[in-house]
Design a protein around this motif. Structure first.
Motif, mmCIF file in Angstrom:
data_model
loop_
_atom_site.group_PDB
_atom_site.id
_atom_site.type_symbol
_atom_site.label_atom_id
_atom_site.label_comp_id
_atom_site.label_asym_id
_atom_site.label_seq_id
_atom_site.Cartn_x
_atom_site.Cartn_y
_atom_site.Cartn_z
ATOM 1 N N LEU A 162 -82.429 -42.762 -34.432
ATOM 2 C CA LEU A 162 -83.064 -42.787 -33.276
ATOM 3 C C LEU A 162 -82.510 -43.757 -32.149
ATOM 4 N N ARG A 163 -82.328 -43.442 -31.010
ATOM 5 C CA ARG A 163 -81.798 -44.379 -30.036
ATOM 6 C C ARG A 163 -82.208 -43.899 -28.477
ATOM 7 N N ARG A 164 -82.081 -45.016 -27.544
ATOM 8 C CA ARG A 164 -82.171 -44.613 -26.430
ATOM 9 C C ARG A 164 -80.951 -44.394 -25.575
ATOM 10 N N GLU A 165 -80.999 -43.319 -24.734
ATOM 11 C CA GLU A 165 -79.734 -42.996 -24.137
ATOM 12 C C GLU A 165 -79.898 -42.629 -22.680
ATOM 13 N N GLU A 207 -81.901 -42.254 -19.753
ATOM 14 C CA GLU A 207 -83.622 -41.874 -19.523
ATOM 15 C C GLU A 207 -84.170 -40.920 -20.719
ATOM 16 N N GLN A 208 -83.393 -41.024 -21.680
ATOM 17 C CA GLN A 208 -83.792 -40.106 -22.922
ATOM 18 C C GLN A 208 -83.972 -40.665 -23.847
ATOM 19 N N ALA A 209 -84.926 -40.229 -24.929
ATOM 20 C CA ALA A 209 -85.121 -40.420 -26.367
ATOM 21 C C ALA A 209 -84.371 -39.722 -27.173
ATOM 22 N N VAL A 210 -83.611 -40.159 -28.006
ATOM 23 C CA VAL A 210 -82.514 -39.354 -28.907
ATOM 24 C C VAL A 210 -82.773 -39.311 -30.370
ATOM 25 N N LEU A 211 -82.978 -38.203 -31.077
ATOM 26 C CA LEU A 211 -83.163 -38.381 -32.394
ATOM 27 C C LEU A 211 -82.107 -37.482 -33.043
ATOM 28 N N GLU A 212 -81.473 -37.930 -34.160
ATOM 29 C CA GLU A 212 -80.612 -37.197 -34.752
ATOM 30 C C GLU A 212 -80.617 -37.087 -36.128
ATOM 31 N N VAL A 213 -80.341 -35.703 -36.771
ATOM 32 C CA VAL A 213 -80.485 -35.528 -38.347
ATOM 33 C C VAL A 213 -79.048 -34.923 -38.708
ATOM 34 N N ALA A 247 -84.616 -46.667 -33.490
ATOM 35 C CA ALA A 247 -84.248 -47.621 -32.331
ATOM 36 C C ALA A 247 -84.636 -48.743 -32.052
ATOM 37 N N PRO A 248 -83.819 -49.805 -31.688
ATOM 38 C CA PRO A 248 -84.243 -51.153 -31.505
ATOM 39 C C PRO A 248 -85.428 -51.583 -30.434
#
Ligand code: ADP
Length: 269
Positions: free
Chosen positions: A177-180, A182-188, A138-139
């Protein structure tokens, strides 16, 4: 009277009750069936190398064989012993994990960094299996409270599956990875065999394995995603799976830690 023991309302409550009881009984039966399948699969995996070993040992005992033949039998035996060792280690690791789940200690970390370190550690093993990893952090920083070791177990299970269920020689895997909010999200994400809608609902349940050809060809006990879900939820996170036109995507989210309470810095005394 507020409530009468006759009439449509009572009947509806009774039917609903019966339905709920029936459903939970079915679930229990389903769970038992899976446990049974698991035990059968595990004992079958043990039995095959054991009978091969017996056959080879008996042949060595009873027949006069050339030195060359003897050596090739012994090599085969070593291979079967490796298989048994690997199998018992995987079973042990799983049970140790299930027991150790209570010892998770969350601390403040940047999810970008934890994920990056975890990927760097596994890069060479996954590349040797044909995978190409694409990491897209994420940036922005993603401060979350988690136990890095437990998280690394979660991520490595997802990466292992992404590679295991990609039968083609090139196995691209994306970790985003990104911010969504109030959540930190990780995708595989992978481009492998994918999942059907029906499977999506069951893959996080213990001992569940999709009943197709590709899954049967791979080794597994159907416990990886069950552990992924449990460990993630113990750290306050969530996990989900999506079916893509080609391949699958697994997501993890953790609540972002408050911006007002950053990681306490260590100051020199
Ligand atoms: P296993 O030990 O069988 O890999 P898991 O709990 O990790 O157990 O996964 C359960 C089942 O979900 C697998 O048997 C497989 O059928 C399916 N699955 C998991 N990950 C993927 C994926 N990335 N692509 C397709 N199917 C998957």
């Amino acid at each position: 009277r507020m409530f009468s023991y006759e009439g449509p309302f009572f009947l509806a409550v009774m039917l609903l009750g019966l339905y709920i009881i029936g459903r939970s009984l079915r679930r229990e039966q389903e769970f038992k069936r899976r446990q049974q399948n698991f035990l059968m699969a595990a004992s079958h995996e043990f039995r095959t190398p054991i009978s091969t070993l017996r056959l080879l040992a008996q042949t060595l005992q009873m027949r006069e064989l050339s030195r060359e033949k003897q050596l090739s039998y012994l090599t085969h035996m070593t291979h079967e012993i490796d298989r048994l060792e690997d199998l018992s280690e995987r079973l042990l690791a799983t049970s140790r994990l299930v027991q150790g789940l209570g010892q998770i200690k969350p601390e403040r970390h940047d999810l970008n960094q934890v994920a990056g370190r975890c990927l760097a550690r596994q890069q060479s093993t996954l590349m040797a299996r044909g995978a190409t990893l694409h990491l897209e952090p994420a940036p922005v920083p993603l401060p979350v409270d988690l136990d890095p070791e437990a998280f690394s177990l979660v991520l490595s299970n997802l990466l292992d599956n992404a590679v295991k269920y990609s039968p083609q020689p090139q196995k691209p895997v994306w970790v985003r990875l990104r911010r969504e909010g109030e959540q930190a999200v990780l995708e595989v994400e992978d481009r492998g065999v994918g999942l059907s809608k029906g499977d999506l609902q069951q893959i996080f349940e213990p001992f569940f394995r999709v009943g197709d050809e590709q899954t049967r060809r791979t080794r597994g006990l159907g416990l990886g995603l069950y552990l992924v879900k449990n460990i993630t939820e113990l750290m306050g996170g969530r996990v989900w799976a999506e079916a893509l036109p080609q391949g699958s995507r697994f997501g993890l989210s953790f609540p972002l830690a408050e911006a007002h309470s950053p990681v306490p810095e260590r100051r020199p005394a």
